[in-house]
Design a protein around this motif. Sequence first.
Motif, PDB file in Angstrom:
ATOM      1  N   SER A 173      12.825   8.171  15.147  1.00  0.00           N
ATOM      2  CA  SER A 173      12.625   7.802  13.742  1.00  0.00           C
ATOM      3  C   SER A 173      11.695   6.597  13.620  1.00  0.00           C
ATOM      4  O   SER A 173      10.790   6.574  12.776  1.00  0.00           O
ATOM      5  CB  SER A 173      13.965   7.481  13.084  1.00  0.00           C
ATOM      6  OG  SER A 173      14.799   8.603  13.089  1.00  0.00           O
ATOM      7  N   LEU A 174      11.905   5.600  14.454  1.00  0.00           N
ATOM      8  CA  LEU A 174      11.042   4.418  14.422  1.00  0.00           C
ATOM      9  C   LEU A 174       9.614   4.751  14.857  1.00  0.00           C
ATOM     10  O   LEU A 174       8.659   4.205  14.314  1.00  0.00           O
ATOM     11  CB  LEU A 174      11.621   3.313  15.300  1.00  0.00           C
ATOM     12  CG  LEU A 174      12.851   2.607  14.741  1.00  0.00           C
ATOM     13  CD1 LEU A 174      13.396   1.615  15.754  1.00  0.00           C
ATOM     14  CD2 LEU A 174      12.537   1.928  13.437  1.00  0.00           C
ATOM     15  N   SER A 175       9.468   5.646  15.802  1.00  0.00           N
ATOM     16  CA  SER A 175       8.134   6.052  16.243  1.00  0.00           C
ATOM     17  C   SER A 175       7.376   6.737  15.111  1.00  0.00           C
ATOM     18  O   SER A 175       6.202   6.462  14.882  1.00  0.00           O
ATOM     19  CB  SER A 175       8.228   7.003  17.431  1.00  0.00           C
ATOM     20  OG  SER A 175       8.857   6.377  18.510  1.00  0.00           O
ATOM     21  N   ILE A 176       8.047   7.633  14.406  1.00  0.00           N
ATOM     22  CA  ILE A 176       7.421   8.315  13.274  1.00  0.00           C
ATOM     23  C   ILE A 176       7.067   7.305  12.186  1.00  0.00           C
ATOM     24  O   ILE A 176       5.973   7.359  11.602  1.00  0.00           O
ATOM     25  CB  ILE A 176       8.360   9.416  12.719  1.00  0.00           C
ATOM     26  CG1 ILE A 176       8.570  10.511  13.753  1.00  0.00           C
ATOM     27  CG2 ILE A 176       7.831   9.988  11.417  1.00  0.00           C
ATOM     28  CD1 ILE A 176       7.324  11.295  14.096  1.00  0.00           C
ATOM     29  N   LEU A 177       7.955   6.361  11.928  1.00  0.00           N
ATOM     30  CA  LEU A 177       7.702   5.345  10.903  1.00  0.00           C
ATOM     31  C   LEU A 177       6.492   4.492  11.257  1.00  0.00           C
ATOM     32  O   LEU A 177       5.621   4.249  10.417  1.00  0.00           O
ATOM     33  CB  LEU A 177       8.941   4.467  10.719  1.00  0.00           C
ATOM     34  CG  LEU A 177       8.838   3.380   9.660  1.00  0.00           C
ATOM     35  CD1 LEU A 177       8.735   4.004   8.277  1.00  0.00           C
ATOM     36  CD2 LEU A 177      10.024   2.463   9.745  1.00  0.00           C
ATOM     37  N   VAL A 178       6.395   4.044  12.486  1.00  0.00           N
ATOM     38  CA  VAL A 178       5.260   3.234  12.925  1.00  0.00           C
ATOM     39  C   VAL A 178       3.969   4.040  12.844  1.00  0.00           C
ATOM     40  O   VAL A 178       2.926   3.532  12.399  1.00  0.00           O
ATOM     41  CB  VAL A 178       5.491   2.698  14.357  1.00  0.00           C
ATOM     42  CG1 VAL A 178       4.220   2.119  14.945  1.00  0.00           C
ATOM     43  CG2 VAL A 178       6.594   1.668  14.354  1.00  0.00           C
ATOM     44  N   LEU A 179       4.015   5.288  13.227  1.00  0.00           N
ATOM     45  CA  LEU A 179       2.833   6.142  13.152  1.00  0.00           C
ATOM     46  C   LEU A 179       2.365   6.314  11.708  1.00  0.00           C
ATOM     47  O   LEU A 179       1.184   6.170  11.405  1.00  0.00           O
ATOM     48  CB  LEU A 179       3.130   7.504  13.777  1.00  0.00           C
ATOM     49  CG  LEU A 179       1.987   8.509  13.774  1.00  0.00           C
ATOM     50  CD1 LEU A 179       0.878   8.005  14.685  1.00  0.00           C
ATOM     51  CD2 LEU A 179       2.467   9.860  14.206  1.00  0.00           C
ATOM     52  N   LEU A 180       3.294   6.581  10.811  1.00  0.00           N
ATOM     53  CA  LEU A 180       2.934   6.740   9.398  1.00  0.00           C
ATOM     54  C   LEU A 180       2.390   5.451   8.799  1.00  0.00           C
ATOM     55  O   LEU A 180       1.425   5.471   8.034  1.00  0.00           O
ATOM     56  CB  LEU A 180       4.135   7.236   8.598  1.00  0.00           C
ATOM     57  CG  LEU A 180       4.538   8.690   8.830  1.00  0.00           C
ATOM     58  CD1 LEU A 180       5.810   9.009   8.070  1.00  0.00           C
ATOM     59  CD2 LEU A 180       3.423   9.622   8.442  1.00  0.00           C
ATOM     60  N   LEU A 181       3.008   4.332   9.140  1.00  0.00           N
ATOM     61  CA  LEU A 181       2.545   3.050   8.604  1.00  0.00           C
ATOM     62  C   LEU A 181       1.187   2.648   9.162  1.00  0.00           C
ATOM     63  O   LEU A 181       0.439   1.928   8.511  1.00  0.00           O
ATOM     64  CB  LEU A 181       3.579   1.957   8.861  1.00  0.00           C
ATOM     65  CG  LEU A 181       4.855   2.060   8.032  1.00  0.00           C
ATOM     66  CD1 LEU A 181       5.829   0.967   8.427  1.00  0.00           C
ATOM     67  CD2 LEU A 181       4.562   2.007   6.548  1.00  0.00           C
TER      68      LEU A 181
END
Length: 71
Positions: free
Chosen positions: A10-18
Amino acid sequence: MKHYLKVFFSLSILVLLLSILPQLAMAQPGDPGGDVDLPVDGGIGLLLAAGVVYGVKKIRDERKRKLNKLP
């Protein structure tokens, strides 16, 4: 262990999107001329004038202090 993987994913996806979001949010393309545009307005002139006035005041105060210190 699965909980940590879920949080990591979840954090990886969030960092990628941001990290991609600023590229998607650009309003206008850049200037094709390639010259650097700087926002220069009257504020710089006011800051320079304030600096000159402040410097003159400090010089006058220092001269008055030296004159009053003499016997």
